[in-house]
Design an enzyme around this catalytic site. Structure first.
Site, PDB file in Angstrom:
ATOM      1  N   GLU A 168       0.866  -1.191   0.000  1.00 59.99           N
ATOM      2  CA  GLU A 168       0.000   0.000   0.000  1.00 59.99           C
ATOM      3  C   GLU A 168       0.900   1.237   0.000  1.00 59.99           C
ATOM      4  OE1 GLU A 168      -1.657   3.433   1.595  1.00 59.99           O
ATOM      5  OE2 GLU A 168      -0.335   2.188   2.813  1.00 59.99           O
ATOM      6  N   HIS A 239     -10.090   6.019   1.125  1.00 61.67           N
ATOM      7  CA  HIS A 239      -9.072   5.491   2.049  1.00 61.67           C
ATOM      8  C   HIS A 239      -8.997   6.320   3.333  1.00 61.67           C
ATOM      9  CE1 HIS A 239      -7.404   3.181  -1.349  1.00 61.67           C
ATOM     10  NE2 HIS A 239      -7.241   4.298  -2.024  1.00 61.67           N
TER      11      HIS A 239
HETATM   12  C1  BDR Z   1      -3.182   6.076   0.529  1.00 59.60           C
HETATM   13  O1  BDR Z   1      -2.198   6.568  -0.386  1.00 59.60           O
HETATM   14  C2  BDR Z   1      -2.538   7.854  -0.802  1.00 59.60           C
HETATM   15  O2  BDR Z   1      -2.422   7.970  -2.187  1.00 59.60           O
HETATM   16  C3  BDR Z   1      -3.928   8.149  -0.317  1.00 59.60           C
HETATM   17  O3  BDR Z   1      -4.040   9.512   0.062  1.00 59.60           O
HETATM   18  C4  BDR Z   1      -4.077   7.243   0.883  1.00 59.60           C
HETATM   19  O4  BDR Z   1      -3.580   7.863   2.055  1.00 59.60           O
HETATM   20  C5  BDR Z   1      -3.894   4.913  -0.139  1.00 59.60           C
HETATM   21  O5  BDR Z   1      -2.979   3.904  -0.438  1.00 59.60           O
END
Ligand code: BDR
Ligand code: CA
Length: 313
Positions: A168, A239
């Protein structure tokens, strides 16, 4: 009411999260700290100031933090968030200025002042929080907990990566910082891709049309933030708002207590948040360190988004 400090890299969904936070009487936002991530530190800090002006918020400090990860180079996400970080939305130059304190100083000061009454909400890479832990290790006992948007834990069918097959973005951008935070002993609740990319928790094309039709300045701003993502992906993952929502109303989410290791050295697994799911070799398992979110009351969450982000209180 909870005292919260929000660490952010605004960012389209960061902007939505801030709209939510500042329209929620359950939270008292003590300040914003900014970090390089979606956009450069300068741009993200500027966006934070602009957003506070847009919301008519006064007296909430914005302290700028790390302009790069602890050991690595920045790689922004402007391909997702647009060149300014705010999609197609435009806001005037801000009246407010950045606080004289840096993010680490500000975090440490607030933690000392509010003690276990402070919740950290992190919706960007974890560089500032790691910096605070390195600068004063005892800070881990001074805060009540940390709720992060971060990680992909493999606990649901959606728990795979976005920036890579396994990682992520927030954890991937500064994996060394994330490792320090995950291993710190701070009580962590992680809102990861396992739940934020579940279609039930995303903003759909139909909801977007409803937002566009609302016609208020606020709703039009939200629509301008999100339009390019609707066009490109047919929906928007909420998110960062989900992390804020989990602090506003913890009953919106269900979590599972798991042991998480952050991969910092892997050739193709940088930033992976690895959960040991083995039923054998229990003696090798490290102690659980994270409450990872596994499900969301989607209807109530999306209602909250409409009520507070789109309509405003
Ligand atoms: C996260 O990464 C960012 O691009 C978004 O703001 C969020 O915090 C998701 O992976
Ligand atoms: Ca973010």
């Amino acid at each position: 009411m909870k005292h919260a400090l929000i660490d952010t890299d605004p960012g389209v969904d960061d902007a939505l999260a801030l709209l939510l936070a500042f329209s929620s009487p359950e939270l008292r936002v003590e300040g914003l700290t900014t970090v390089a991530g979606n956009v450069s530190l300068d741009l993200g800090s500027l966006n934070a100031l602009k957003l506070l002006d847009f919301l008519g918020v006064e007296g909430v400090p914005v302290a700028a933090g790390a302009e790069k990860p602890l050991l690595r180079k920045c790689r922004d996400a402007s391909s997702i968030h647009g060149e300014t970080g705010l999609g197609g939305a435009t806001l005037p130059e801000p009246n407010g200025r950045l606080d004289e304190r840096g993010a680490v100083e500000f975090i440490l000061e607030k933690a000392g002042e509010l003690g276990r009454g402070l919740t950290l909400i992190t919706i960007g890479p974890l560089t500032n929080i790691a910096g605070a832990i390195l600068a004063r290790p005892s800070v881990i006992d001074e805060i009540s907990g940390l709720v992060m948007m971060g990680g992909a834990f493999g606990l649901t069918p959606y728990g795979h990566g976005n920036v890579s097959p396994v990682a992520e973005f927030n954890v991937w951008h500064d994996p060394e910082a994330a490792k320090i935070v995950f291993d710190s002993g701070i009580p962590i609740t992680a809102i990861g891709l396992d739940v934020t990319t579940d279609p039930a928790n995303r903003l759909t094309g139909a909801s977007f049309k409803e937002i566009e039709a609302t016609g208020t300045i606020r709703a039009s701003f939200v629509a301008d933030l999100c339009r390019h993502l609707i066009v490109r992906y047919g929906g928007v993952s909420l998110h960062d708002p989900l992390a804020v929502a989990a602090v506003i109303d913890p009953s919106l989410v269900e979590t599972e207590r798991v042991a998480v290791e952050v991969e910092t050295r892997g050739e193709v697994t940088r930033g992976m948040t690895l959960v040991d799911r083995r039923r054998t070799h229990r003696e090798e398992l490290k102690e659980a360190n994270v409450e990872a979110c596994v499900s969301v009351d989607s209807v109530r969450f999306l209602d909250l988004i409409f009520e507070r982000v789109v309509r405003g209180l």
